[in-house]
Design a protein around this motif. Structure first.
Motif, mmCIF file in Angstrom:
data_model
loop_
_atom_site.group_PDB
_atom_site.id
_atom_site.type_symbol
_atom_site.label_atom_id
_atom_site.label_comp_id
_atom_site.label_asym_id
_atom_site.label_seq_id
_atom_site.Cartn_x
_atom_site.Cartn_y
_atom_site.Cartn_z
ATOM 1 N N LEU A 1 -0.884 -6.544 -2.029
ATOM 2 C CA LEU A 1 -1.172 -5.391 -2.894
ATOM 3 C C LEU A 1 -0.219 -5.342 -4.080
ATOM 4 O O LEU A 1 -0.635 -5.040 -5.198
ATOM 5 C CB LEU A 1 -1.072 -4.088 -2.095
ATOM 6 C CG LEU A 1 -2.215 -3.796 -1.134
ATOM 7 C CD1 LEU A 1 -1.904 -2.561 -0.298
ATOM 8 C CD2 LEU A 1 -3.525 -3.625 -1.873
ATOM 9 N N ARG A 2 1.056 -5.638 -3.833
ATOM 10 C CA ARG A 2 2.033 -5.654 -4.934
ATOM 11 C C ARG A 2 1.638 -6.693 -5.981
ATOM 12 O O ARG A 2 1.777 -6.468 -7.177
ATOM 13 C CB ARG A 2 3.421 -5.972 -4.402
ATOM 14 C CG ARG A 2 4.089 -4.850 -3.699
ATOM 15 C CD ARG A 2 5.491 -5.246 -3.221
ATOM 16 N NE ARG A 2 5.943 -4.311 -2.235
ATOM 17 C CZ ARG A 2 5.907 -4.512 -0.916
ATOM 18 N NH1 ARG A 2 5.461 -5.649 -0.431
ATOM 19 N NH2 ARG A 2 6.319 -3.588 -0.090
ATOM 20 N N GLU A 3 1.164 -7.831 -5.517
ATOM 21 C CA GLU A 3 0.771 -8.907 -6.427
ATOM 22 C C GLU A 3 -0.528 -8.578 -7.152
ATOM 23 O O GLU A 3 -0.650 -8.782 -8.355
ATOM 24 C CB GLU A 3 0.594 -10.201 -5.617
ATOM 25 C CG GLU A 3 0.264 -11.415 -6.443
ATOM 26 C CD GLU A 3 0.114 -12.637 -5.568
ATOM 27 O OE1 GLU A 3 -0.970 -13.259 -5.631
ATOM 28 O OE2 GLU A 3 1.055 -12.966 -4.825
ATOM 29 N N ALA A 4 -1.502 -8.035 -6.429
ATOM 30 C CA ALA A 4 -2.824 -7.765 -7.004
ATOM 31 C C ALA A 4 -2.818 -6.568 -7.951
ATOM 32 O O ALA A 4 -3.600 -6.526 -8.892
ATOM 33 C CB ALA A 4 -3.849 -7.532 -5.892
ATOM 34 N N ALA A 5 -1.951 -5.594 -7.665
ATOM 35 C CA ALA A 5 -1.956 -4.379 -8.480
ATOM 36 C C ALA A 5 -0.540 -3.839 -8.644
ATOM 37 O O ALA A 5 -0.174 -2.838 -8.055
ATOM 38 C CB ALA A 5 -2.855 -3.337 -7.827
ATOM 39 N N PRO A 6 0.273 -4.512 -9.482
ATOM 40 C CA PRO A 6 1.650 -4.050 -9.660
ATOM 41 C C PRO A 6 1.728 -2.624 -10.212
ATOM 42 O O PRO A 6 2.715 -1.936 -9.992
ATOM 43 C CB PRO A 6 2.258 -5.061 -10.629
ATOM 44 C CG PRO A 6 1.123 -5.815 -11.210
ATOM 45 C CD PRO A 6 -0.032 -5.674 -10.286
ATOM 46 N N GLU A 7 0.675 -2.170 -10.869
ATOM 47 C CA GLU A 7 0.676 -0.816 -11.413
ATOM 48 C C GLU A 7 0.631 0.254 -10.316
ATOM 49 O O GLU A 7 0.861 1.430 -10.575
ATOM 50 C CB GLU A 7 -0.492 -0.622 -12.393
ATOM 51 C CG GLU A 7 -1.865 -0.652 -11.753
ATOM 52 C CD GLU A 7 -2.447 -2.052 -11.554
ATOM 53 O OE1 GLU A 7 -3.648 -2.141 -11.282
ATOM 54 O OE2 GLU A 7 -1.717 -3.041 -11.672
ATOM 55 N N LEU A 8 0.375 -0.162 -9.093
ATOM 56 C CA LEU A 8 0.323 0.780 -7.982
ATOM 57 C C LEU A 8 1.650 0.887 -7.232
ATOM 58 O O LEU A 8 1.704 1.489 -6.169
ATOM 59 C CB LEU A 8 -0.788 0.379 -7.003
ATOM 60 C CG LEU A 8 -2.207 0.406 -7.573
ATOM 61 C CD1 LEU A 8 -3.193 -0.138 -6.569
ATOM 62 C CD2 LEU A 8 -2.576 1.807 -8.005
ATOM 63 N N ALA A 9 2.705 0.333 -7.781
ATOM 64 C CA ALA A 9 4.006 0.318 -7.104
ATOM 65 C C ALA A 9 4.449 1.713 -6.687
ATOM 66 O O ALA A 9 5.028 1.897 -5.635
ATOM 67 C CB ALA A 9 5.064 -0.345 -7.994
ATOM 68 N N GLU A 10 4.148 2.727 -7.518
ATOM 69 C CA GLU A 10 4.547 4.098 -7.175
ATOM 70 C C GLU A 10 3.877 4.573 -5.887
ATOM 71 O O GLU A 10 4.459 5.329 -5.122
ATOM 72 C CB GLU A 10 4.240 5.053 -8.299
ATOM 73 C CG GLU A 10 2.741 5.304 -8.447
ATOM 74 C CD GLU A 10 2.307 5.553 -9.872
ATOM 75 O OE1 GLU A 10 1.421 6.366 -10.069
ATOM 76 O OE2 GLU A 10 2.867 4.920 -10.770
ATOM 77 N N LEU A 11 2.647 4.101 -5.620
ATOM 78 C CA LEU A 11 1.976 4.483 -4.374
ATOM 79 C C LEU A 11 2.629 3.813 -3.169
ATOM 80 O O LEU A 11 2.532 4.305 -2.059
ATOM 81 C CB LEU A 11 0.489 4.108 -4.418
ATOM 82 C CG LEU A 11 -0.364 4.858 -5.431
ATOM 83 C CD1 LEU A 11 -1.792 4.340 -5.368
ATOM 84 C CD2 LEU A 11 -0.304 6.337 -5.207
#
Length: 171
Positions: A156-166
């Motif tokens: 998930l970190r790799e696929a969507a780094p913009e979601l790090a806050e979640l």
């Protein structure tokens, strides 16, 4: 209507939306999720006298997860795709709230996970189950849940780094 029927109907009315959310997050397909929940409710209804004083919601969740696993085994070569209504690469999202954009990114990131990783993420982080409860629902060991969660979060970190806050991480 008997007391057992009333008790079942009351429980089913309360549990149905949570089960549907879990099933949708597991499958990414509303129709498949509805089918899984309907099958789970039917199985609980058949065993209601035995389950009513226990944990019928846990049993139903386990049915949803296991029936979904059976589905992947039947369609092993099927690849999770994106919903055609969401658009593909190059599609611009206009005038959507940040929460909606974040949800779309999360859905796409979840679709990039393997079915088992997705199941672990949904059970652990959406349904807030313990590692042991998730392992029981999936029919695997606690160690498998831990390793699959670790791999899923990395993906998930790799696929969507913009979601790090979640994920509770600093950007």
């Amino acid at each position: 209507m008997t007391t057992d029927e009333e008790a079942f109907r009351s429980w089913a009315a309360r549990a149905q939306q949570d089960l549907l959310r879990t099933a949708f997050l597991l499958t990414g397909d509303r129709h498949r999720a509805e089918d899984l929940v309907q099958e789970a409710l039917a199985k609980v209804a058949l065993r209601w006298r035995r389950l009513r004083d226990g944990n019928p919601t846990g049993y139903a969740r386990q049915v949803v997860v296991r029936d979904n696993i059976s589905g992947w085994r039947k369609r092993r070569r099927e690849v999770l795709g994106t919903d055609p209504g969401r658009g593909g690469p190059g599609t611009q999202v206009r005038d959507h709230a940040p929460a909606t954009e974040r949800r779309i990114a999360l859905d796409a990131a979840l679709a990039a996970l393997t079915p088992r990783q997705r199941a672990v993420v949904v059970l652990r982080y959406y349904d807030d189950l313990t590692e042991r409860a998730a392992a029981e629902a999936l029919g695997v060991s606690v160690g498998t849940v831990k390793s699959q969660a670790h791999l899923a979060l990395a993906r998930l970190r790799e696929a969507a780094p913009e979601l790090a806050e979640l994920l509770g991480e600093e950007v």
